[in-house]
Design a protein around this motif. Structure first.
Motif, PDB file in Angstrom:
ATOM      1  N   PRO A 165      83.180 -41.117  10.494  1.00  0.00           N
ATOM      2  CA  PRO A 165      83.825 -42.423  10.539  1.00  0.00           C
ATOM      3  C   PRO A 165      82.883 -43.520  10.066  1.00  0.00           C
ATOM      4  CG  PRO A 165      83.305 -41.630  12.749  1.00  0.00           C
ATOM      5  CD  PRO A 165      83.030 -40.508  11.807  1.00  0.00           C
ATOM      6  N   ALA A 166      83.454 -44.600   9.569  1.00  0.00           N
ATOM      7  CA  ALA A 166      82.649 -45.694   9.036  1.00  0.00           C
ATOM      8  C   ALA A 166      81.887 -46.388  10.148  1.00  0.00           C
ATOM      9  CB  ALA A 166      83.543 -46.689   8.323  1.00  0.00           C
ATOM     10  N   ALA A 167      80.700 -46.877   9.787  1.00  0.00           N
ATOM     11  CA  ALA A 167      79.895 -47.618  10.747  1.00  0.00           C
ATOM     12  C   ALA A 167      80.210 -49.097  10.630  1.00  0.00           C
ATOM     13  CB  ALA A 167      78.417 -47.366  10.479  1.00  0.00           C
ATOM     14  N   GLY A 168      79.887 -49.831  11.659  1.00  0.00           N
ATOM     15  CA  GLY A 168      79.935 -51.281  11.581  1.00  0.00           C
ATOM     16  C   GLY A 168      81.131 -51.905  12.274  1.00  0.00           C
ATOM     17  N   ALA A 169      82.253 -51.184  12.326  1.00  0.00           N
ATOM     18  CA  ALA A 169      83.408 -51.732  13.044  1.00  0.00           C
ATOM     19  C   ALA A 169      83.125 -51.697  14.546  1.00  0.00           C
ATOM     20  CB  ALA A 169      84.650 -50.914  12.712  1.00  0.00           C
ATOM     21  N   TRP A 170      83.857 -52.507  15.311  1.00  0.00           N
ATOM     22  CA  TRP A 170      83.671 -52.499  16.768  1.00  0.00           C
ATOM     23  C   TRP A 170      84.806 -51.707  17.396  1.00  0.00           C
ATOM     24  CZ3 TRP A 170      79.922 -53.488  20.085  1.00  0.00           C
ATOM     25  CH2 TRP A 170      80.236 -53.554  21.442  1.00  0.00           C
ATOM     26  N   HIS A 171      84.445 -50.681  18.109  1.00  0.00           N
ATOM     27  CA  HIS A 171      85.448 -49.847  18.771  1.00  0.00           C
ATOM     28  C   HIS A 171      85.507 -50.250  20.233  1.00  0.00           C
ATOM     29  CE1 HIS A 171      85.509 -47.202  15.231  1.00  0.00           C
ATOM     30  NE2 HIS A 171      84.196 -47.329  15.232  1.00  0.00           N
TER      31      HIS A 171
END
Lengths: 290, 326
Positions: free
Chosen positions: A9-15
């Motif tokens: 999965p892509a990094a940087g987004a806030w989950h």
């Protein structure tokens, strides 16, 4: 070819929801574990909370439903005595149900006081200090051989930097130009006997890493926005490893032990445990109103 | 019992020395690197690979410098990522300087790391006590998950390395420095984990590991046979897992057991043999030949140090005579 190749999965987004909700819950879980019969490493776990929450909710390409997924980023908690901080973050992130943490320290529980790979999300057993960064050199070399952009984050204690093996690995990583390797130093300035600088001093710490060929970032280790920005900017140079020196406070979240050496290990009976939990919630409410 | 006894062959005087076990290993590793993309060579500036052409495996040769803790830790990270690292250092550095990494990073995780440990025993010769490895078998046989192998000559080095390549867990391979004598050409094929039976006899068993100890055992057995003491010689090239079945069978059929190793007399082959026999309550005396409770005496080459420190045919014969009560 290896278990680590593949997509991630892509990094940087806030989950997740508001960061403060997550850090509150993680701290509550840490306090609960320190309330177990055997107690736990309170101070150095509390100082890690924002670092680990940021890594697991934003930076790392990991999937809580598939902790061994190919292509994932690797996190090694080299300061293994922060295990209850890691367990709390993994549970709160959904790697396993939070209720399982009630078994911490119980006979035959997987939740030992230093990271146990039997716990979903724990990559390697650590606890004897100075082992994580050399392992990270190996993970980063493997990624290079695989032509993979997966990264290895190694979270180190500051007192741990007195171990010579850390600098063996730092020298090798700088020389090899391992851009996929990231060290995060939990710079809470305290070790068991007192300030690091009164034991065997680490300063000038940033200069030391720089001189070993690393890109250095310094950040407030309790500021999630600042941590995200620092982690997202890695690597600044594809051919250099990065160290993030995260300035933290030992025992963070419990003002009556913050910055105190005695916070290192705690066995909380019912009253101090209740006090700690109510302190955390009061702080959260106060911050939410501000 | 005073049969004629000849001194072991001295490699320094041999006309056409066979390759040393470390040279055999080095050449085989080049083959492994090119045949299997998982294989990685991690060096600690040993010099063993100077001038070696790795071919297309060259990118998987990494010199991590003179830093054995990092060497072992990095090997663990690589192995956990699906690679098969061969780590290169001297036996004493692998097993004492970097012991904690060997124990925690590699053995605890049961990772497929191969530790190519050169300069085993006294093979470092005049390099001195800092470079002798008289403790490595004691240390490595303690570690769960670790396979411990001591090749005997060039042929067994290659055979055991090929067989070890298939193992899923970590392997410690004790190598030498200089060329050592070949095993007799009629020796049975070597099989990892199985004792190699080099001679048969029903009076005495000599158990040995490593190039010179096995040769000393064979010479002593010849001398003993000549005076009517039929002697079995077992080459226990795999220290762990121990071929208990072969050891017990030989011990049961003998009146005494003598062990020979290029190691401190405590903790290694002799200890593992004595423990096994004692636990089973076998009624055979055991005598152990190795370096006594001291750092190796003297200065000089490997064969000189062996003699100087009591690892000799005469010592084996004396121990056998005493144990047999003759």
């Amino acid at each position: 070819m290896t278990e680590l190749t593949g997509t991630a999965p892509a990094a940087g987004a806030w989950h997740g929801g508001p960061p403060a909700e997550h850090t509150l819950r993680v701290r509550e879980l840490i306090v609960e574990m320190c309330g177990s019969a055997g107690g736990g490493h309170l101070g150095g776990s509390m100082s890690l909370v924002e670092i680990l929450v940021t890594l697991y909710r934003s930076t790392l390409r990991v999937d809580p439903r598939a902790p061994d997924a190919p292509g994932r980023d690797i996190l090694l908690l080299s300061k293994g005595h922060g295990a209850i901080g890691l367990y709390a973050v993994l549970a709160e992130r959904g790697f396993f149900p939070e209720e399982e943490l009630a078994a911490y320290g119980q006979p035959d529980s997987p939740f030992s006081a230093h990271p146990n790979p039997a716990v979903p999300g724990v990559e390697m057993p650590t606890g004897s200090l100075g082992h994580g960064l050399p392992q990270g050199v190996g993970f980063a070399l493997a990624a290079r051989f695989d032509n993979s952009d997966r990264r290895c984050f190694v979270v180190l204690g500051d007192g741990e930097l007195q171990e010579g093996s850390v600098w063996e690995a730092a020298m090798a990583a700088g020389s090899l130009g391992l851009g996929g390797l990231v060290a995060v130093v939990d710079r809470n300035t305290l070790q068991i006997t007192g300030p690091t600088e009164d034991a065997v001093g680490l300063e000038p710490l940033a200069d030391r890493w720089r001189s070993f060929g690393w890109t250095v970032r310094e950040v407030d280790g309790h500021d999630i926005d600042a941590l995200r920005a620092a982690f997202d900017a890695i690597p600044a140079d594809a051919d250099r490893p990065t160290v993030v020196i995260a300035h933290t406070v030992k025992g963070r979240g419990l003002p009556y032990i913050e910055g105190q050496t005695r916070s290192h290990f705690a066995r909380l009976t019912e009253r101090p445990k209740k006090r700690a939990l109510s302190t955390l919630r009061a702080q959260y409410r106060k911050a939410a109103q501000a | 019992m005073t049969g004629p006894v000849t001194a072991p062959a001295d490699p320094q005087s041999a006309e056409a020395p066979v390759p040393s076990s470390r040279e055999v290993y080095r050449d085989l590793l080049v083959e492994f690197l090119n045949a299997d993309e998982r294989v990685v060579c991690l060096d600690s500036d040993t010099g063993l690979f100077n001038g070696v052409d790795f071919g297309k495996g060259a990118e998987r040769y990494v010199n991590l410098g003179i830093a054995e803790q990092n060497l072992m830790g990095a090997a663990a990270g690589l192995a956990r990522s699906g690679r098969t690292p061969y780590v290169n250092t001297m036996a004493t550095f692998a097993t004492t300087r970097a012991l904690e990494q060997l124990k925690l990073d590699i053995a605890l995780n049961d990772l497929p790391v191969r530790i190519a440990a050169t300069h085993g025993g006294l093979s470092a010769g005049h390099l001195g006590a800092t470079h002798h490895a008289l403790e490595d078998l004691a240390v490595t046989r303690l570690l769960p998950n670790l396979t411990v192998v001591v090749p005997t000559d060039a042929t067994t080095t290659a055979e055991l390395l090929r067989q070890a390549q298939e193992l899923p867990g970590p392997v410690y391979i004790r190598l030498g420095r200089d060329a050592t004598p070949d095993l007799p050409s009629d020796a049975p094929p070597v099989e990892l984990g199985k004792a190699q039976r080099l001679r048969e006899g029903d009076a005495l068993t000599i158990v040995a590991t490593g190039p010179y100890p096995v040769h000393l055992a064979l010479e002593a057995a010849s001398a003993l046979d000549a005076v009517g003491v039929a002697t079995t010689v077992l080459n226990l090239h795999t220290i762990k897992p121990l071929d208990t079945r072969a050891l017990v069978a030989a011990a049961r059929a003998s009146r005494a057991v003598v062990t020979v190793e290029e190691h401190w007399v405590s903790g290694g082959l002799g200890s593992t043999v004595a423990e096994t026999i004692a636990e089973l309550g076998l009624p055979v005396p055991v005598r152990r030949i190795g370096v006594g409770d001291r750092f190796a005496a003297g200065t000089g080459g490997q064969t000189h140090l062996l003699k100087r420190n009591g690892i000799t045919v005469e010592a084996v014969l004396a121990a056998a005579t005493e144990a047999l009560g003759r």
